[in-house]
Enzyme design. Structure first.
Site, PDB file in Angstrom:
ATOM      1  N   GLU A  90       0.708  -1.417   0.056  1.00 26.37           N
ATOM      2  CA  GLU A  90      -0.221  -0.025   0.034  1.00 26.37           C
ATOM      3  C   GLU A  90       0.766   1.364  -0.169  1.00 26.37           C
ATOM      4  O   GLU A  90       0.795   1.966   1.013  1.00 26.37           O
ATOM      5  CB  GLU A  90      -1.046  -0.119   1.005  1.00 26.37           C
ATOM      6  CG  GLU A  90      -1.877  -1.168   1.141  1.00 26.37           C
ATOM      7  CD  GLU A  90      -2.734  -1.469   2.412  1.00 26.37           C
ATOM      8  OE1 GLU A  90      -2.637  -0.357   3.176  1.00 26.37           O
ATOM      9  OE2 GLU A  90      -3.422  -2.368   2.453  1.00 26.37           O
TER      10      GLU A  90
ATOM     11  N   GLU B 213      -6.144 -10.860  -0.948  1.00 22.61           N
ATOM     12  CA  GLU B 213      -6.964 -10.777   0.119  1.00 22.61           C
ATOM     13  C   GLU B 213      -8.480 -10.448   0.030  1.00 22.61           C
ATOM     14  O   GLU B 213      -9.094  -9.683   0.649  1.00 22.61           O
ATOM     15  CB  GLU B 213      -6.618  -9.257   1.037  1.00 22.61           C
ATOM     16  CG  GLU B 213      -5.058  -9.200   0.963  1.00 22.61           C
ATOM     17  CD  GLU B 213      -4.565  -7.841   1.944  1.00 22.61           C
ATOM     18  OE1 GLU B 213      -5.557  -7.297   2.481  1.00 22.61           O
ATOM     19  OE2 GLU B 213      -3.358  -7.592   1.877  1.00 22.61           O
TER      20      GLU B 213
END
Length: 558
Positions: free
Chosen positions: A165, A278
């Site tokens: 991220e 995810e």
């Protein structure tokens, strides 16, 4: 094959009529029986639920080991756990996860080496020069990647999320840029390049991934991530793949099989492996505000899981190498600000398989349903890493599919739209007609302002789908409420003349007004019976449920 029911109106559709090409009783077994036996399908898991430690949830471990062939440590390989103090490494928790996967004959994804959060306090809130941060980065990556392998008898970790991220939306700049919320940027501007370089040196056997969220639904963020990776490739920085986290909800109608397959192909054309790392699909934002037994929501959830899986497994077989969920039972879901994500997984709180699980299993067992015959499961050593041109093309809205997804094959056409319906998008303002759904956000002064809005579509089926998902998500604003109420009777919000709710009223300035209302749930469900049973005890309850409850429960008093 286990029977699953999808009641709609007065008709019940069952998955039992579908003929499977495999008798596999788990997703893991079905992968072995498929044309891609080396494909990785897995889940994140947490050591505190393992059968020999923590709360002793043996079912958790049994289901995990039965269903998956790769695992990801949910939290305990993150920097704050492996290096709680500078230079003091503790691999205990990370190794427990690694060992569990090895003992179960599974592969392991390392998550994550470099992150803007999830660091020890010494790093997250420390003050360091660029030179000091560079040394910390080098020492951390080498110590973790080599250290874990050494104490695990040199066992191979399949892949690492080297950086997690790194790109975020900067509200001040009104665009996507490098994440400056952690210790790395802008203090060490080239930290991403350095991290991947150090990781390759530390463990040449591990695949190196960049991992991020919203890549499946934000074109602007994707563009920035592609720009970053192209810069890495031009500079000779080693990177093997991209992890698409895929955290979505049933309201994200723009995320389809076609859109996901095209995104995976885009990254494949850059020479990258792609892994969905995810995935979870929420039924709504807050677990307290939606019904886990809502068949329509569960059917949409199942379709979204299946679309993502098919886009990876069938539509990009030489690019997409793993499909990993962020958990697998609704009993344990991640929380943000104390609010649990709403029923996003394969199994319910009692470890009973949901339609989402059946949808993925069915896709594995029936390749011909998705336009695929057997193709090589192993990519030739001299083959390009990009998307294979021999893979059958996707069906579009102009070429109706003769191989519908599981949910589409079970539900009448009026319930779900085609994969990629053609719609006309008009400019949306607060003065628009009632053909729009409006989304608001609040400024610092608590003033509601228009954030964005969505055209409801000319297509009746698509309109119904949008109304259904957005009402469940709790985001409908503006005149579209009336449109959705007329379009889909079961999609409307709660009004005093809606007999599937019970109402609570309160007095304001001497007048009784509707305070709130709550959906009773599926007739005959535990939730509906419980609400009806307690209705008389709930002071201030009014409305039609007094008539609905006898039907729901079978008796006037439940």
């Amino acid at each position: 094959m286990k029977t699953n029911y999808f009641p709609m109106g007065n008709t019940t559709f069952t998955a039992a009529i579908l003929v499977a090409t495999s008798n596999a009783e788990s997703i893991r077994e079905a992968v072995l029986d498929s044309y891609r036996p080396d494909f990785l399908i897995g889940s994140a898991f947490n050591e505190v639920r393992l059968d020999d430690w923590g709360p002793n949830d043996k079912t958790y471990h049994e289901v995990f080991a039965r269903e998956f062939n790769i695992g990801t440590a949910e939290n305990h390989c993150k920097p704050m756990y492996v290096q709680p103090e500078q230079g003091a490494y503790d691999f205990t928790s990370c190794l427990r996860h690694f060992k569990k996967t090895i003992d179960a004959g599974m592969d392991f994804r390392g998550h994550t080496l470099v992150y803007h959060k999830g660091n020890g306090d010494w790093l997250q809130n420390g003050e360091f020069t660029a030179e000091e941060l560079d040394k910390i980065l080098f020492n951390t990556i080498f110590s973790v990647m080599r250290g874990i392998r050494e104490v695990a008898d040199n066992a191979v970790i399949q892949s690492w999320d080297v950086v997690n991220e790194a790109i975020f939306y900067d509200r001040k700049e009104k665009g996507f840029t490098y994440n400056d919320l952690g210790p790395w940027y802008p203090a060490l501007p080239d930290y991403v390049h350095k991290a991947f370089t150090y990781a390759r040196e530390a463990d040449p056997d591990a695949l190196l991934f960049y991992n991020d969220f919203h890549l499946e639904r934000s074109a602007d963020k994707r563009k920035k991530v592609i720009e970053m990776i192209e810069g890495m490739q031009e500079a000779g920085v080693p990177i093997d793949g991209i992890g698409i986290q895929y955290h979505v909800s049933v309201s994200h109608t723009q995320v389809t099989r076609e859109s996901t397959a095209n995104i995976i192909k885009t990254f494949g054309d850059m020479g990258l492996q792609v892994q969905i790392t995810e995935i979870d699909v929420k039924l709504c934002v807050n677990e307290k505000e939606c019904d886990p037994d809502d068949e329509q929501m569960l059917a949409i959830q199942a379709r979204m899981y299946q679309d993502a899986f098919v886009a990876c497994f069938y539509d990009n077989p030489h690019v997409c190498t793993a499909f990993v969920s962020w958990g697998f039972t609704d009993l344990y879901t991640r929380k943000i600000d104390g609010i649990g994500f709403a029923y996003p997984h394969y199994f319910d709180n009692d470890y009973v398989a949901k339609p989402a699980y059946d949808a993925v299993l069915y896709a594995l067992q029936n390749p011909e349903e998705f336009g695929h015959s057997v193709v090589p499961s192993v990519l030739p050593s001299d083959a390009p890493s990009s998307y294979s041109t021999n893979v059958p093309s996707l069906h579009t809205s102009n070429s109706p599919s003769s191989h519908p997804s599981l949910v589409q094959s079970l539900l009448p056409p009026s319930i779900l739209p085609s994969l990629a319906p053609s719609v006309t998008r008009l400019e949306c303002t607060e003065n628009s007609t009632d053909e729009f759904i409006w989304y608001y956000s609040k400024k610092n002064n608590n003033e509601e302002v228009l954030r964005t809005c969505q055209w409801l579509s000319d297509n009746k089926e698509q309109r119904k789908y949008i109304c259904l998902t957005n009402v469940a998500y709790g985001t409908i604003k503006g005149p579209a409420q009336a449109v959705c109420q007329a379009t889909c009777q079961s999609c409307g919000k709660c009004y005093e003349n809606t007999n599937s709710y019970f109402f609570r009223k309160k007095k304001k300035n001497g007048k009784v007004i509707l305070k709130k209302c709550r959906l009773l749930g599926k007739p005959g469900s535990k939730k509906a019976k419980k609400l009806c049973k307690n209705l008389k005890k709930s002071s201030g309850s009014y409305g039609p449920p007094a008539e609905v409850c006898p039907t729901t429960c079978g008796t006037a008093s439940c």
